[in-house]
Design a protein around this motif. Structure first.
Motif, mmCIF file in Angstrom:
data_model
loop_
_atom_site.group_PDB
_atom_site.id
_atom_site.type_symbol
_atom_site.label_atom_id
_atom_site.label_comp_id
_atom_site.label_asym_id
_atom_site.label_seq_id
_atom_site.Cartn_x
_atom_site.Cartn_y
_atom_site.Cartn_z
ATOM 1 N N MET A 208 89.225 53.918 -17.190
ATOM 2 C CA MET A 208 89.903 55.127 -16.739
ATOM 3 C C MET A 208 90.529 55.899 -17.895
ATOM 4 O O MET A 208 90.803 57.098 -17.766
ATOM 5 C CB MET A 208 90.977 54.780 -15.701
ATOM 6 N N PHE A 209 90.743 55.230 -19.024
ATOM 7 C CA PHE A 209 91.319 55.895 -20.197
ATOM 8 C C PHE A 209 90.240 56.413 -21.153
ATOM 9 O O PHE A 209 90.562 56.891 -22.240
ATOM 10 C CB PHE A 209 92.260 54.942 -20.928
ATOM 11 N N ARG A 210 88.983 56.339 -20.746
ATOM 12 C CA ARG A 210 87.889 56.816 -21.598
ATOM 13 C C ARG A 210 86.759 57.402 -20.767
ATOM 14 O O ARG A 210 85.587 57.274 -21.106
ATOM 15 C CB ARG A 210 87.405 55.680 -22.504
ATOM 16 N N TYR A 211 87.117 58.060 -19.678
ATOM 17 C CA TYR A 211 86.096 58.670 -18.830
ATOM 18 C C TYR A 211 85.233 59.669 -19.595
ATOM 19 O O TYR A 211 84.036 59.806 -19.323
ATOM 20 C CB TYR A 211 86.744 59.391 -17.651
ATOM 21 N N GLU A 212 85.847 60.376 -20.541
ATOM 22 C CA GLU A 212 85.088 61.402 -21.269
ATOM 23 C C GLU A 212 83.993 60.798 -22.136
ATOM 24 O O GLU A 212 83.083 61.505 -22.583
ATOM 25 C CB GLU A 212 86.034 62.242 -22.128
ATOM 26 N N ARG A 213 84.054 59.487 -22.359
ATOM 27 C CA ARG A 213 83.048 58.823 -23.188
ATOM 28 C C ARG A 213 81.878 58.269 -22.373
ATOM 29 O O ARG A 213 80.908 57.761 -22.954
ATOM 30 C CB ARG A 213 83.698 57.683 -23.978
ATOM 31 N N LEU A 214 81.986 58.328 -21.057
ATOM 32 C CA LEU A 214 80.893 57.847 -20.209
ATOM 33 C C LEU A 214 79.885 58.976 -20.043
ATOM 34 O O LEU A 214 80.121 59.933 -19.300
ATOM 35 C CB LEU A 214 81.430 57.379 -18.863
ATOM 36 N N ARG A 215 78.736 58.858 -20.730
ATOM 37 C CA ARG A 215 77.788 59.979 -20.830
ATOM 38 C C ARG A 215 76.372 59.622 -20.409
ATOM 39 O O ARG A 215 75.477 60.446 -20.546
ATOM 40 C CB ARG A 215 77.770 60.484 -22.283
ATOM 41 N N ILE A 216 76.167 58.400 -19.923
ATOM 42 C CA ILE A 216 74.821 57.995 -19.532
ATOM 43 C C ILE A 216 74.767 57.807 -18.012
ATOM 44 O O ILE A 216 75.800 57.632 -17.373
ATOM 45 C CB ILE A 216 74.381 56.696 -20.240
ATOM 46 N N PRO A 217 73.573 57.858 -17.419
ATOM 47 C CA PRO A 217 73.458 57.669 -15.968
ATOM 48 C C PRO A 217 74.019 56.321 -15.533
ATOM 49 O O PRO A 217 73.850 55.305 -16.213
ATOM 50 C CB PRO A 217 71.952 57.755 -15.720
ATOM 51 N N MET A 218 74.668 56.322 -14.351
ATOM 52 C CA MET A 218 75.292 55.118 -13.823
ATOM 53 C C MET A 218 74.975 54.986 -12.340
ATOM 54 O O MET A 218 74.996 55.974 -11.603
ATOM 55 C CB MET A 218 76.816 55.167 -14.015
ATOM 56 N N TYR A 219 74.706 53.767 -11.933
ATOM 57 C CA TYR A 219 74.540 53.423 -10.515
ATOM 58 C C TYR A 219 75.691 52.470 -10.191
ATOM 59 O O TYR A 219 75.743 51.355 -10.701
ATOM 60 C CB TYR A 219 73.190 52.748 -10.311
ATOM 61 N N LEU A 220 76.626 52.930 -9.363
ATOM 62 C CA LEU A 220 77.847 52.186 -9.070
ATOM 63 C C LEU A 220 77.828 51.725 -7.621
ATOM 64 O O LEU A 220 77.603 52.526 -6.702
ATOM 65 C CB LEU A 220 79.073 53.061 -9.323
ATOM 66 N N VAL A 221 78.077 50.425 -7.416
ATOM 67 C CA VAL A 221 78.031 49.843 -6.081
ATOM 68 C C VAL A 221 79.368 49.171 -5.782
ATOM 69 O O VAL A 221 79.844 48.342 -6.568
ATOM 70 C CB VAL A 221 76.893 48.810 -5.956
#
Length: 269
Positions: A208-221
């Protein structure tokens, strides 16, 4: 990166022609792939390989069959640095097409998210099942800020104390790697009891403190009957707010507990 050898199991598809290469799926855990989790993995490996993916299952350093001292705690810097090197090496294998994905449930979801936030070039996508956005108040030590040490931590202290497979040697190296107090190889129960506040100890492990760094596709379950029931939607919203051009994110939330959806209760599966 420091020369410690980590244990890996590879499962490869049958090549249709000489020199065929494959995308690689990595699962990266401390759960002893050669004994504790041996039977659990076979079905997944066969499924992925039959669909054209190479699979790499790696024991985190100091656990299972891997060399090195037992990790000091979950999602440590050494675990993540090793993870970046593993991803790089997998992308360079002769049978790899250079594209690596990560998948995992619980711990495997946590470190997939954290490694994605470090943006190793070869990591192209992740599947995270029952992970978290906040390693302090949305995890199993201080749930909602309240002490919550369940049987998992005690189980991990037991697993971490087991000797290295497959030889299970009880010698001076074993004691040094598993119980060297000078290297802070403390039982995790003691370590988490000594960290009762939301400090950098937890923030460094919270995406949650690095959301801006998440830049690739994600499948969240996520599962409605799981303690991490809201992680997927929180990450979905947080990443979209933090990035002008957010990556593709697919979210599935179902009526499951802390298990893969095909086994989760009460279902459907």
């Amino acid at each position: 990166p420091d020369g410690v050898k980590l244990a890996v199991t590879y499962v490869l598809p049958v090549a249709k022609h000489k020199g065929e290469t494959f995308p690689v799926l990595l699962e990266y855990l401390p759960y002893r792939k050669d004994d504790s989790f041996l039977s659990r993995d076979n079905g997944y490996f066969a499924y992925f390989a039959s669909n054209g993916f190479a699979v790499a299952k790696v024991d985190i350093r100091g656990t299972g069959t891997s060399e090195g001292k037992c990790i000091k705690y979950e999602y440590s810097e050494s675990e993540l640095l090793d993870g970046e090197e593993i991803i790089h090496q997998l992308s360079q294998m002769d049978w790899s097409n250079g594209n690596v994905g990560m998948y995992g449930i619980s711990w495997g979801a946590f470190n997939s998210l954290l490694l994605a936030a470090r943006n190793p070039p070869a990591l192209k996508a992740i599947v995270a099942v029952h992970g978290t956005h906040n390693a302090f108040s949305n995890d199993n030590k201080y749930l909602d800020g309240v002490l919550h040490l369940d049987d998992y931590i005690i189980e991990m202290d037991t697993e971490n104390a087991l000797p290295r497979s497959p030889d299970y040697l009880i010698n001076s190296q074993y004691y040094s790697d598993r119980f060297d107090m000078n290297d802070e190889c403390l039982p995790w129960t003691m370590r988490y009891l000594s960290e009762p506040l939301e400090t950098d100890f937890y923030r460094n492990k919270s995406v949650m403190f690095r959301y801006e760094r998440l830049r690739i596709p994600m499948y969240l379950v996520a599962g409605l009957h799981d303690m991490y029931c809201d992680f997927a939607l929180r990450i979905y919203e947080g990443v979209r707010e933090a990035n002008e051009s957010p990556p593709k994110i697919k979210v599935v939330v179902g009526s499951w507990d802390h298990a893969w959806p095909e086994y989760g209760s009460p279902g459907p599966n």
